[in-house]
Each structure stands twice: as structure tokens, then as C-alpha cells.
Design a protein around this motif. Sequence first.
Motif, PDB file in Angstrom:
ATOM      1  N   MET A  41       0.815  -1.210   0.000  1.00  0.00           N
ATOM      2  CA  MET A  41       0.000   0.000   0.000  1.00  0.00           C
ATOM      3  C   MET A  41       0.849   1.261   0.000  1.00  0.00           C
ATOM      4  SD  MET A  41      -3.037  -0.783  -0.510  1.00  0.00           S
ATOM      5  CE  MET A  41      -3.464   0.955  -0.484  1.00  0.00           C
ATOM      6  N   ASP A  42       2.000   1.237   0.658  1.00  0.00           N
ATOM      7  CA  ASP A  42       2.894   2.404   0.612  1.00  0.00           C
ATOM      8  C   ASP A  42       3.327   2.684  -0.827  1.00  0.00           C
ATOM      9  OD1 ASP A  42       2.743   2.785   3.325  1.00  0.00           O
ATOM     10  OD2 ASP A  42       4.663   1.830   3.783  1.00  0.00           O
ATOM     11  N   ALA A  43       3.676   1.627  -1.557  1.00  0.00           N
ATOM     12  CA  ALA A  43       4.084   1.789  -2.954  1.00  0.00           C
ATOM     13  C   ALA A  43       2.919   2.300  -3.796  1.00  0.00           C
ATOM     14  CB  ALA A  43       4.607   0.467  -3.509  1.00  0.00           C
ATOM     15  N   ALA A  44       1.709   1.790  -3.530  1.00  0.00           N
ATOM     16  CA  ALA A  44       0.539   2.208  -4.300  1.00  0.00           C
ATOM     17  C   ALA A  44       0.161   3.656  -4.002  1.00  0.00           C
ATOM     18  CB  ALA A  44      -0.635   1.280  -3.988  1.00  0.00           C
ATOM     19  N   ARG A  45       0.222   4.046  -2.726  1.00  0.00           N
ATOM     20  CA  ARG A  45      -0.157   5.414  -2.343  1.00  0.00           C
ATOM     21  C   ARG A  45       0.786   6.446  -2.942  1.00  0.00           C
ATOM     22  NH1 ARG A  45      -0.894   2.941   2.961  1.00  0.00           N
ATOM     23  NH2 ARG A  45      -3.130   2.591   3.329  1.00  0.00           N
ATOM     24  N   GLU A  46       2.059   6.095  -3.108  1.00  0.00           N
ATOM     25  CA  GLU A  46       3.015   7.027  -3.695  1.00  0.00           C
ATOM     26  C   GLU A  46       2.581   7.468  -5.092  1.00  0.00           C
ATOM     27  OE1 GLU A  46       7.025   5.724  -3.755  1.00  0.00           O
ATOM     28  OE2 GLU A  46       7.120   5.342  -1.586  1.00  0.00           O
ATOM     29  N   MET A  47       1.814   6.612  -5.764  1.00  0.00           N
ATOM     30  CA  MET A  47       1.360   6.908  -7.119  1.00  0.00           C
ATOM     31  C   MET A  47      -0.124   7.255  -7.179  1.00  0.00           C
ATOM     32  SD  MET A  47       3.889   6.895  -9.180  1.00  0.00           S
ATOM     33  CE  MET A  47       5.127   7.419  -7.998  1.00  0.00           C
ATOM     34  N   GLY A  48      -0.701   7.613  -6.027  1.00  0.00           N
ATOM     35  CA  GLY A  48      -2.054   8.133  -6.034  1.00  0.00           C
ATOM     36  C   GLY A  48      -3.160   7.209  -5.591  1.00  0.00           C
ATOM     37  N   ALA A  49      -2.866   5.958  -5.216  1.00  0.00           N
ATOM     38  CA  ALA A  49      -3.917   5.064  -4.738  1.00  0.00           C
ATOM     39  C   ALA A  49      -4.486   5.598  -3.436  1.00  0.00           C
ATOM     40  CB  ALA A  49      -3.367   3.655  -4.531  1.00  0.00           C
ATOM     41  N   ARG A  50      -5.802   5.506  -3.260  1.00  0.00           N
ATOM     42  CA  ARG A  50      -6.455   6.061  -2.077  1.00  0.00           C
ATOM     43  C   ARG A  50      -6.579   5.062  -0.940  1.00  0.00           C
ATOM     44  NH1 ARG A  50      -6.276   8.805  -6.876  1.00  0.00           N
ATOM     45  NH2 ARG A  50      -7.078  10.916  -6.667  1.00  0.00           N
ATOM     46  N   GLY A  51      -6.647   3.776  -1.231  1.00  0.00           N
ATOM     47  CA  GLY A  51      -6.797   2.773  -0.189  1.00  0.00           C
ATOM     48  C   GLY A  51      -7.033   1.423  -0.814  1.00  0.00           C
ATOM     49  N   GLU A  85      -4.524   5.939 -13.952  1.00  0.00           N
ATOM     50  CA  GLU A  85      -3.528   5.807 -12.886  1.00  0.00           C
ATOM     51  C   GLU A  85      -3.046   4.369 -12.708  1.00  0.00           C
ATOM     52  OE1 GLU A  85      -5.343   7.386  -9.385  1.00  0.00           O
ATOM     53  OE2 GLU A  85      -5.144   9.459 -10.033  1.00  0.00           O
ATOM     54  N   LYS A  86      -3.702   3.436 -13.382  1.00  0.00           N
ATOM     55  CA  LYS A  86      -3.422   2.015 -13.150  1.00  0.00           C
ATOM     56  C   LYS A  86      -1.962   1.650 -13.392  1.00  0.00           C
ATOM     57  CE  LYS A  86      -3.821  -0.868 -16.363  1.00  0.00           C
ATOM     58  NZ  LYS A  86      -4.236  -1.731 -17.498  1.00  0.00           N
ATOM     59  N   ASN A  87      -1.421   2.019 -14.549  1.00  0.00           N
ATOM     60  CA  ASN A  87      -0.075   1.572 -14.914  1.00  0.00           C
ATOM     61  C   ASN A  87       0.988   2.051 -13.937  1.00  0.00           C
ATOM     62  OD1 ASN A  87      -0.978   0.147 -17.143  1.00  0.00           O
ATOM     63  ND2 ASN A  87      -0.594   1.815 -18.590  1.00  0.00           N
ATOM     64  N   LYS A  88       0.898   3.322 -13.525  1.00  0.00           N
ATOM     65  CA  LYS A  88       1.936   3.836 -12.623  1.00  0.00           C
ATOM     66  C   LYS A  88       1.823   3.207 -11.234  1.00  0.00           C
ATOM     67  CE  LYS A  88      -0.538   8.111 -11.333  1.00  0.00           C
ATOM     68  NZ  LYS A  88      -0.473   9.604 -11.343  1.00  0.00           N
ATOM     69  N   ILE A  89       0.609   2.875 -10.796  1.00  0.00           N
ATOM     70  CA  ILE A  89       0.446   2.209  -9.500  1.00  0.00           C
ATOM     71  C   ILE A  89       1.004   0.794  -9.565  1.00  0.00           C
ATOM     72  CG2 ILE A  89      -1.248   1.306  -7.854  1.00  0.00           C
ATOM     73  CD1 ILE A  89      -2.985   3.746  -8.490  1.00  0.00           C
ATOM     74  N   MET A  90       0.660   0.071 -10.633  1.00  0.00           N
ATOM     75  CA  MET A  90       1.174  -1.290 -10.785  1.00  0.00           C
ATOM     76  C   MET A  90       2.699  -1.288 -10.876  1.00  0.00           C
ATOM     77  SD  MET A  90      -1.655  -3.005 -13.381  1.00  0.00           S
ATOM     78  CE  MET A  90      -0.788  -4.562 -13.469  1.00  0.00           C
ATOM     79  N   LYS A  91       3.252  -0.337 -11.614  1.00  0.00           N
ATOM     80  CA  LYS A  91       4.712  -0.259 -11.746  1.00  0.00           C
ATOM     81  C   LYS A  91       5.374   0.011 -10.407  1.00  0.00           C
ATOM     82  CE  LYS A  91       8.371   2.119 -14.302  1.00  0.00           C
ATOM     83  NZ  LYS A  91       8.693   3.172 -15.306  1.00  0.00           N
ATOM     84  N   SER A  92       4.783   0.905  -9.617  1.00  0.00           N
ATOM     85  CA  SER A  92       5.355   1.211  -8.307  1.00  0.00           C
ATOM     86  C   SER A  92       5.340  -0.015  -7.394  1.00  0.00           C
ATOM     87  CB  SER A  92       4.578   2.360  -7.659  1.00  0.00           C
ATOM     88  OG  SER A  92       5.113   2.681  -6.393  1.00  0.00           O
TER      89      SER A  92
END
Length: 226
Positions: A140-150, A187-194
Motif C-alpha cells: 500500500m505504501d508503494a501504491a499510495r506514492e502513485m495516487g492510490a487512495r486505499g 492511474e493504473k499503470n503507474k500504481i502497478m509499476k510502483s
Amino acid sequence: MSGIYMLMTVVKRSVGKRILDLYQKDNLDVNLCMLAKGTATSEMLDCFGMEANEKMVTLSIITEDTWKEVKRDLEQEIQIDVPGTGIAFLMSLSSIGGGRTLRFFVDGQTFEKEEESVMKDTTYELIVVVANHGYTEEVMDAAREMGARGGTVLHAKGTGFKKAEKFLGVSIVDEKEMIFIVTKGTEKNKIMKSIMEKAGLSSEAKSVVFSIPVSDVAGLRLEEIQ
């Protein structure tokens, strides 16, 4: 991603072992299993001839050709179409994080990689992360860095993960945490990449990640991208 799906099976627990044996026979041996409980009343259980409402849920990555075999076997050997036994259904995948992960999931199945389907352009996506037990915060830390909310976390037990070393170059334990993250498609690709970079196979989390198109959402306040 054309021709590849997530298969979700919900069956009464008494046939859970038979389901996994059937899947392994059909070269579908990488599965995630969770225990669940149905919500049917005692009157409904009596009506449909069900003895209990305890369930087992399995999630598997499956190709179109393999599904034809699995569906036939579910109906013939498990009688899944008999009321009270269970249900199996498919959800299209839009992407899988990395070629090695794709080969790991579809090993033994007939699959030729094609262009991604038009469903990749849906407004929202469900990112599914399968990580070693205890590493949800790293994901979740990696996902939040790229804009994931939860996200939402489920505990699961994996089968077939012993062959991960052959395809992924790592040893993966059976105890898993599944993290579900709904996000905008843009936002999907950047979250998955992170997630892959910071909590992926090179980390202790040993995460694999894929995504499923979502038609629409409610209760998710997302800022419009200008």
C-alpha cells in the motif's frame, strides 16, 4: 488482455478438495483459496437442498481454451449446475504485471499472447495484488506514492506456488494476502509499476499484480485529471 481471465469459483466446502483436484488435472494448478460463509436463510437452504452455507472461494488465472475444458468438467464431474453446489464465472483481465508472471499463471495452458482488448480503456480498474502474508503495508505504501487512495485485504492460501521458482526465480510461501485497489484507469499503470518496483518479486513481499476492468463505481471520490 485478450483471451485470458480470472476464474472465480464459489462452492460448498465439502467439494473444495475435488475442485482443486479437477483444476490440477486441467493444468490449472495455481489457485488462491479463501473460506467464506453464505448468507442464505435456513429456509432457503432447505428449499435448495443445501446442508450448510459454508463456502470455499477460489481465484485462478485461466485462458479461453482451458475454460472450455474446466467448464465441461465442473458440470460433468462436480455437477456444479445442480442447485446448491456452487457457481463459477469469468472476469476479463486487462493486464498482468510482467511477462514472467504471465508465464507462471498460464503454464500448461494453451495461450498465444495477443493485443490487449478494448476493455483496457475503461474508466476504472481493479488492481489485484497477491503478496506474501504480512506485507500489506509495503504494497500500500508503494501504491499510495502513485495516487492510490486505499485498499481492501483478504487472507488466502495458495496452491501451485511451488513452481514459482522455475518461472519467477523466487520461492513463494503458500500464505497470501490479496489486496484489492480500485483506481482510475489512467492511474493504473503507474500504481502497478510502483508496486512491482518497491514490493515486487525482488522484495520480501514477493508480490504479483494484475488488473480487471471496472464498468462503474459509486462511493469513490476521485479527482478529475485536468
